[in-house]
Design a protein around this motif. Structure first.
Motif, PDB file in Angstrom:
ATOM      1  N   ILE A   1      58.023  28.711  30.199  1.00  0.00           N
ATOM      2  CA  ILE A   1      57.480  28.778  28.865  1.00  0.00           C
ATOM      3  C   ILE A   1      57.093  30.144  28.288  1.00  0.00           C
ATOM      4  CG2 ILE A   1      56.527  26.500  29.134  1.00  0.00           C
ATOM      5  CD1 ILE A   1      53.802  27.702  29.357  1.00  0.00           C
ATOM      6  N   GLY A   2      57.760  31.127  28.655  1.00  0.00           N
ATOM      7  CA  GLY A   2      57.930  32.135  28.003  1.00  0.00           C
ATOM      8  C   GLY A   2      56.509  33.303  28.268  1.00  0.00           C
ATOM      9  N   TYR A   3      55.889  32.448  28.841  1.00  0.00           N
ATOM     10  CA  TYR A   3      54.979  33.258  29.026  1.00  0.00           C
ATOM     11  C   TYR A   3      54.474  33.595  30.315  1.00  0.00           C
ATOM     12  CZ  TYR A   3      53.601  32.631  24.313  1.00  0.00           C
ATOM     13  OH  TYR A   3      53.657  31.852  22.689  1.00  0.00           O
ATOM     14  N   PRO A   4      54.783  35.027  30.689  1.00  0.00           N
ATOM     15  CA  PRO A   4      55.013  34.997  32.538  1.00  0.00           C
ATOM     16  C   PRO A   4      53.293  35.421  32.118  1.00  0.00           C
ATOM     17  CG  PRO A   4      56.228  36.880  31.643  1.00  0.00           C
ATOM     18  CD  PRO A   4      55.980  35.983  30.494  1.00  0.00           C
ATOM     19  N   THR A   5      52.731  34.948  33.515  1.00  0.00           N
ATOM     20  CA  THR A   5      51.721  36.150  34.118  1.00  0.00           C
ATOM     21  C   THR A   5      51.738  37.005  35.059  1.00  0.00           C
ATOM     22  OG1 THR A   5      50.660  34.201  35.663  1.00  0.00           O
ATOM     23  CG2 THR A   5      50.217  34.257  32.507  1.00  0.00           C
ATOM     24  N   ALA A   6      51.089  37.282  35.555  1.00  0.00           N
ATOM     25  CA  ALA A   6      50.374  38.566  36.710  1.00  0.00           C
ATOM     26  C   ALA A   6      49.573  38.478  37.612  1.00  0.00           C
ATOM     27  CB  ALA A   6      50.203  40.041  36.470  1.00  0.00           C
ATOM     28  N   ASN A   7      49.742  37.362  39.096  1.00  0.00           N
ATOM     29  CA  ASN A   7      48.490  36.767  39.066  1.00  0.00           C
ATOM     30  C   ASN A   7      48.032  37.566  40.032  1.00  0.00           C
ATOM     31  OD1 ASN A   7      48.845  33.725  39.463  1.00  0.00           O
ATOM     32  ND2 ASN A   7      51.121  34.141  39.430  1.00  0.00           N
ATOM     33  N   ILE A   8      46.573  37.948  40.230  1.00  0.00           N
ATOM     34  CA  ILE A   8      45.845  38.542  40.696  1.00  0.00           C
ATOM     35  C   ILE A   8      44.486  38.364  41.889  1.00  0.00           C
ATOM     36  CG2 ILE A   8      44.142  40.877  39.936  1.00  0.00           C
ATOM     37  CD1 ILE A   8      46.707  40.753  38.098  1.00  0.00           C
ATOM     38  N   GLU A   9      45.171  39.155  43.025  1.00  0.00           N
ATOM     39  CA  GLU A   9      44.666  39.011  44.161  1.00  0.00           C
ATOM     40  C   GLU A   9      43.549  39.877  44.210  1.00  0.00           C
ATOM     41  OE1 GLU A   9      45.084  37.925  49.095  1.00  0.00           O
ATOM     42  OE2 GLU A   9      46.603  37.111  47.220  1.00  0.00           O
ATOM     43  N   ILE A  10      42.269  39.560  44.457  1.00  0.00           N
ATOM     44  CA  ILE A  10      41.393  40.353  45.273  1.00  0.00           C
ATOM     45  C   ILE A  10      40.671  40.460  46.819  1.00  0.00           C
ATOM     46  CG2 ILE A  10      39.211  41.467  44.509  1.00  0.00           C
ATOM     47  CD1 ILE A  10      39.857  40.219  41.195  1.00  0.00           C
ATOM     48  N   PRO A  11      40.758  41.234  47.107  1.00  0.00           N
ATOM     49  CA  PRO A  11      40.762  41.446  48.191  1.00  0.00           C
ATOM     50  C   PRO A  11      38.855  40.953  48.217  1.00  0.00           C
ATOM     51  CG  PRO A  11      42.249  43.101  48.402  1.00  0.00           C
ATOM     52  CD  PRO A  11      41.836  42.713  47.059  1.00  0.00           C
ATOM     53  N   GLU A  12      38.662  40.014  49.721  1.00  0.00           N
ATOM     54  CA  GLU A  12      37.154  39.776  49.375  1.00  0.00           C
ATOM     55  C   GLU A  12      35.879  40.394  49.997  1.00  0.00           C
ATOM     56  OE1 GLU A  12      35.667  36.929  49.460  1.00  0.00           O
ATOM     57  OE2 GLU A  12      37.683  35.882  48.434  1.00  0.00           O
ATOM     58  N   VAL A  13      36.076  41.872  49.973  1.00  0.00           N
ATOM     59  CA  VAL A  13      35.135  42.700  49.746  1.00  0.00           C
ATOM     60  C   VAL A  13      35.050  43.813  48.509  1.00  0.00           C
ATOM     61  CG1 VAL A  13      36.719  44.841  50.789  1.00  0.00           C
ATOM     62  CG2 VAL A  13      34.839  45.282  51.765  1.00  0.00           C
ATOM     63  N   TYR A  14      36.263  43.571  47.906  1.00  0.00           N
ATOM     64  CA  TYR A  14      35.810  44.095  46.740  1.00  0.00           C
ATOM     65  C   TYR A  14      35.874  42.616  45.437  1.00  0.00           C
ATOM     66  CZ  TYR A  14      37.871  48.200  49.085  1.00  0.00           C
ATOM     67  OH  TYR A  14      37.924  48.800  49.796  1.00  0.00           O
TER      68      TYR A  14
ATOM     69  N   ASP B   1      58.623  44.671  36.946  1.00  0.00           N
ATOM     70  CA  ASP B   1      58.768  43.649  38.510  1.00  0.00           C
ATOM     71  C   ASP B   1      57.334  44.272  38.939  1.00  0.00           C
ATOM     72  OD1 ASP B   1      58.410  42.379  40.624  1.00  0.00           O
ATOM     73  OD2 ASP B   1      59.932  42.648  40.910  1.00  0.00           O
ATOM     74  N   ILE B   2      56.527  44.123  38.760  1.00  0.00           N
ATOM     75  CA  ILE B   2      55.467  44.565  39.563  1.00  0.00           C
ATOM     76  C   ILE B   2      54.411  44.050  40.567  1.00  0.00           C
ATOM     77  CG2 ILE B   2      54.794  46.034  37.089  1.00  0.00           C
ATOM     78  CD1 ILE B   2      51.804  43.964  36.745  1.00  0.00           C
ATOM     79  N   TYR B   3      55.211  42.555  41.358  1.00  0.00           N
ATOM     80  CA  TYR B   3      54.878  42.795  42.140  1.00  0.00           C
ATOM     81  C   TYR B   3      54.250  43.175  43.587  1.00  0.00           C
ATOM     82  CZ  TYR B   3      56.580  38.067  40.864  1.00  0.00           C
ATOM     83  OH  TYR B   3      56.846  37.112  39.800  1.00  0.00           O
ATOM     84  N   GLY B   4      53.199  43.199  44.575  1.00  0.00           N
ATOM     85  CA  GLY B   4      52.665  44.018  45.106  1.00  0.00           C
ATOM     86  C   GLY B   4      51.729  45.228  44.569  1.00  0.00           C
TER      87      GLY B   4
END
Length: 86
Positions: A12-25, A74-77
């Motif tokens: 739909i023209g609104y790409p998002t970056a999905n953020i994963e935060i390690p549990e410890v932080y 492209d910022i995956y990882g």
């Protein structure tokens, strides 16, 4: 760090970056939509960030995703720094 999601925002023209935060932080604000500033490789971008379960797409799990304005890399990882402004 940025992980692949369902990539629905791209359709739909609104790409998002999905953020994963390690549990410890993991320490996150309550569910909601926020104005943010993100820093990636010493460059800053403004955007909107959502924390929640995405009920409009039948989401069940809590996610953190950000749409950055005027950004198409492209910022995956990669790691990004998020500052909550409002």
């Amino acid at each position: 760090f940025v992980v692949k999601g369902q990539q629905l925002g791209n359709t739909i023209g609104y790409p998002t970056a999905n953020i994963e935060i390690p549990e410890v932080y993991k320490l996150t604000p309550k569910n909601g939509v926020y104005v943010v500033k993100a820093t990636h490789q010493n460059n800053s971008y403004f955007g909107m960030l959502n924390i929640g379960n995405r009920p409009t797409v039948s989401g069940k799990d809590k996610t953190i995703e950000v749409h950055l304005f005027n950004f198409d890399l492209d910022i995956y990882g990669d790691s990004i720094k998020i500052e909550f402004l409002h």
